[in-house]
Each structure stands twice: as C-alpha cells, then as structure tokens.
Motif scaffolding. Structure first.
Motif, PDB file in Angstrom:
ATOM      1  N   ARG A 311      -1.122  53.417  17.615  1.00 27.10           N
ATOM      2  CA  ARG A 311      -1.035  52.441  18.525  1.00 27.10           C
ATOM      3  C   ARG A 311      -2.660  52.552  18.872  1.00 27.10           C
ATOM      4  NH1 ARG A 311       0.744  50.625  24.324  1.00 27.10           N
ATOM      5  NH2 ARG A 311      -1.708  51.950  24.551  1.00 27.10           N
ATOM      6  N   PHE A 312      -3.281  51.511  18.511  1.00 23.68           N
ATOM      7  CA  PHE A 312      -4.892  51.692  18.616  1.00 23.68           C
ATOM      8  C   PHE A 312      -5.330  49.900  19.283  1.00 23.68           C
ATOM      9  CE2 PHE A 312      -4.212  53.732  14.883  1.00 23.68           C
ATOM     10  CZ  PHE A 312      -5.061  54.663  14.105  1.00 23.68           C
ATOM     11  N   GLY A 313      -5.909  50.482  20.537  1.00 23.52           N
ATOM     12  CA  GLY A 313      -7.064  49.512  21.566  1.00 23.52           C
ATOM     13  C   GLY A 313      -7.822  49.156  20.949  1.00 23.52           C
ATOM     14  N   LEU A 314      -8.334  48.069  20.976  1.00 23.51           N
ATOM     15  CA  LEU A 314      -9.983  47.598  19.923  1.00 23.51           C
ATOM     16  C   LEU A 314     -10.865  48.474  20.448  1.00 23.51           C
ATOM     17  CD1 LEU A 314      -8.975  43.625  21.494  1.00 23.51           C
ATOM     18  CD2 LEU A 314      -8.328  44.838  19.370  1.00 23.51           C
ATOM     19  N   PRO A 315     -11.604  48.368  19.916  1.00 22.60           N
ATOM     20  CA  PRO A 315     -13.074  49.059  20.026  1.00 22.60           C
ATOM     21  C   PRO A 315     -13.512  47.975  21.015  1.00 22.60           C
ATOM     22  CG  PRO A 315     -12.299  49.511  17.744  1.00 22.60           C
ATOM     23  CD  PRO A 315     -11.654  48.300  18.530  1.00 22.60           C
ATOM     24  N   PRO A 316     -14.631  48.452  21.790  1.00 24.64           N
ATOM     25  CA  PRO A 316     -15.782  47.171  22.376  1.00 24.64           C
ATOM     26  C   PRO A 316     -16.542  47.068  21.885  1.00 24.64           C
ATOM     27  CG  PRO A 316     -15.894  49.461  23.096  1.00 24.64           C
ATOM     28  CD  PRO A 316     -14.672  49.829  22.142  1.00 24.64           C
ATOM     29  N   ASP A 317     -17.541  47.516  20.846  1.00 30.03           N
ATOM     30  CA  ASP A 317     -17.722  46.637  19.594  1.00 30.03           C
ATOM     31  C   ASP A 317     -18.288  47.588  18.344  1.00 30.03           C
ATOM     32  OD1 ASP A 317     -19.741  49.653  20.110  1.00 30.03           O
ATOM     33  OD2 ASP A 317     -20.146  49.007  22.781  1.00 30.03           O
ATOM     34  N   ASP A 318     -19.550  46.738  17.757  1.00 30.65           N
ATOM     35  CA  ASP A 318     -19.293  46.772  16.485  1.00 30.65           C
ATOM     36  C   ASP A 318     -19.778  48.432  16.068  1.00 30.65           C
ATOM     37  OD1 ASP A 318     -19.089  44.322  15.388  1.00 30.65           O
ATOM     38  OD2 ASP A 318     -21.281  44.116  15.312  1.00 30.65           O
ATOM     39  N   SER A 319     -20.187  49.295  16.689  1.00 31.76           N
ATOM     40  CA  SER A 319     -20.717  50.465  17.222  1.00 31.76           C
ATOM     41  C   SER A 319     -19.610  51.694  17.172  1.00 31.76           C
ATOM     42  CB  SER A 319     -21.751  50.723  17.131  1.00 31.76           C
ATOM     43  OG  SER A 319     -21.622  50.816  19.040  1.00 31.76           O
ATOM     44  N   ALA A 320     -18.332  50.920  17.502  1.00 33.30           N
ATOM     45  CA  ALA A 320     -16.915  51.359  17.961  1.00 33.30           C
ATOM     46  C   ALA A 320     -16.233  51.183  17.051  1.00 33.30           C
ATOM     47  CB  ALA A 320     -16.824  51.229  19.644  1.00 33.30           C
ATOM     48  N   LEU A 321     -16.267  50.706  16.866  1.00 33.79           N
ATOM     49  CA  LEU A 321     -15.746  49.891  15.045  1.00 33.79           C
ATOM     50  C   LEU A 321     -16.056  50.794  14.205  1.00 33.79           C
ATOM     51  CD1 LEU A 321     -12.878  47.847  14.375  1.00 33.79           C
ATOM     52  CD2 LEU A 321     -14.992  45.786  13.555  1.00 33.79           C
TER      53      LEU A 321
END
Length: 329
Positions: A311-321
């Motif tokens: 299960r993956f939560g949402l990355p908080p910003d573009d760099s985390a994605l």
C-alpha cells in the motif's frame, strides 16, 4: 542486516530504522493513509490551552461534525481522542457475544473486540456475517472496497430487531461522501468517523462515533470527562465548517492519486484498489520491492496476510513522487 518483523501500523519509523537503518536522505513515509497537505491550523484562543473544555466548545464541535457528516441531530455525535480510542471503548460497552469482522481490514477492530472478551470471527463479506455484532470498514483499508449505504441500512435494521449491532467504520469516507450511511442513523447502527486522515492532522487525535443516545452514553462513560482537549475542539470545529477547503481537497487528492497510479503502473505494479488517500498495488516480488524501497529510505505498507501486495500513501510533492519513481525503476 537481519530483517525485522513488519511494522504493525503505518508510520512506524522506529521499526523501519530497526530493519534498515536511518536513511541519509531522511524517510519518505508513504506507509499511512494521511493527507500530506493538512488543514491549516487557525489561531487558537489562549483559553483553549489554559482551561478545561466547556460544554459550549463541545457543542460547537458536535454541531460542525453533524453538519459535515449529514447527521440530523448533533446529539447523535460523540467526539473522542482519536478513532482508535473509540474502537477500543465500544467493545467494552457490550456483554460478550460473537463478533464478525469483514476482513482483511484495519486490525484494531478484531483486536479490540477480542481484548474485551468477545468471540471474534473474520468473514470475507458482510453478506456472510451472522453474529449479533458485525463490523465493516467502508471504504475498506487497504483495498478501498465499499458497501452500498442501502445494504448497510437493511443489515442494521435486521440486527437491531434481535438486539444486535452493525459497526460501520467510515475513516476514509470523506473523499466519497455519497457512500456514507451517517445520514441514516437508526437503532442497531453505529458509525465511526476519523478526522486526522482527510484533514491531515493525525497528531490532533480526534475522532467521532455516531449513533443512538444509549450507545453514545455507554461509550462516553468509557472515555471519562473531557476526552477531547480544547485545542482539538477548536481546530476540529473550524475545519469541519470549511466547505471550500473540503471541496478543493477532494479534488487535489484525486489528482494526486492519479499521478501516483501513473508511477506505480509505469513500474510494473498492478493496481488492485485503494482510495484517493492510498493505493493498493500487487507485484510478484512485493517482498523484495518492499525491502528495496526501505533501503532507499521509502517506507510503504506491507501485509502479512498477502505477501504480493503493498500500500502506497500519497507523495507530498513532485520531488517525492520522482524519488519514488526512481527507486521503483
């Protein structure tokens, strides 16, 4: 390094560091279903910190929660210090009976009912449940499975006729309000609602139980006086009254979930469920992928009941994605 056991809950960075060590770049924690863009905490009156909460503040939160959840009467709303505390308290209000929990799901439900002396059984569908108390999470964690409100209403009425209870955990219903059964409270039906997940303020420790007066009174007796601190009452009332933020956040979360789907699908993972706060994916070597991500400082959620799923939560910003995409490549 020897691998330790799986963390029991999302967000357990202590267990993650025991398993992999502390990452040089810091942790990217994607193991929870908490909104990474929290509600902006408003300025609070000094009295929220310096005196015990009063009835006016408690009533203000109940009114805001009733309106947000579609409950006709604020008296059918009880606030507590986080949904987890309410999950623990509710089983202690009833004599020992058989309890069916639609599983797999959030593990605290079965643990809490068993700890209170009830005979707990896992069932795969609510249609298969036959016990006097039945527990279902909708949308479910971790697969996002939903149960139609009309089916829940019929099941609750049938249970009420024989003194039973249907417990519906709607911790992830804020993103899909049309699936909530909260507007249809009746005997035999109890609804749990989270605050920290959608509003991104899990540390505030605020949750709600919705139901008939006798049920709420029994839960309140378990919690004791002043169960919710003044700052949580004030922040909760403000957030639940903010319609513009709610609408914008539902849209933002849906877009972020779609972006995450693109990264996961591009890396060869098969999407099998979730909500707009988390995605459930399947991989033939999920255990190896989980370990590789952990060594890269990215914590996701693995499950002992299905070794193929993460299960993956949402990355908080573009760099985390981008960091996730690179680690998955």
């Amino acid at each position: 390094m020897a691998l330790g056991p799986l963390p029991v809950h999302g967000g357990d960075l202590v267990a993650a560091e025991r398993r992999w060590g502390r990452p040089q770049a810091g942790w990217l924690d994607l193991s929870t279903g908490i909104n990474p863009w929290p509600y902006p905490v408003p300025p609070l009156p000094q009295e929220a910190w310096t005196r015990l909460p009063g009835r006016a503040e408690e009533e203000g939160l109940r009114v805001a929660a009733a309106r947000r959840f579609g409950v006709a009467d604020p008296a059918q709303v009880l606030a507590g210090p986080g949904t987890s505390a309410l999950i623990q308290a509710l089983p202690r209000t009833r004599a020992a009976v058989r309890v069916d929990v639609v599983s797999p799901t959030y593990g605290e439900h079965a643990r809490a009912w068993a700890a209170a002396g009830h005979d707990v059984r896992a069932v795969s569908r609510l249609e298969d449940a036959q016990s006097p108390v039945q527990v279902v999470v909708t949308p479910n964690n971790p697969d996002g499975r939903m149960v139609a409100p009309e089916f829940l209403r019929v099941r609750a009425a049938a249970l009420a006729a024989r003194g039973g209870l249907l417990v519906v955990d709607e911790a992830f219903a804020d993103m899909a309000p049309d699936i909530s059964v909260a507007p249809f409270l009746a005997p035999g039906l109890v609804v749990l609602r989270s605050f920290g997940k959608f509003y991104g303020l899990a540390g505030l420790r605020l949750g709600f139980v919705l139901g008939e007066a006798a049920v709420l009174a029994a839960v309140a007796a378990q919690l004791g006086p002043w169960p919710v601190p003044g700052p949580a009452l004030a922040v909760g009332a403000a957030a639940l009254a903010d319609d513009d933020w709610e609408r914008a956040t539902i849209s933002r979360l849906a877009g972020a979930a779609a972006d995450l789907d693109g990264v996961l699908g591009g890396a060869g993972l098969r999407l099998v469920g979730g909500t707009s706060l988390f995605r459930l994916a399947e991989h033939d070597d999920a255990a190896g992928l989980y370990d590789r991500l952990g060594r890269a400082g990215i914590l996701v959620r693995a499950f002992d009941f299905d070794a193929r799923r993460l299960r993956f939560g949402l990355p908080p910003d573009d760099s985390a994605l981008a960091r996730l995409a690179q680690a998955l490549a």
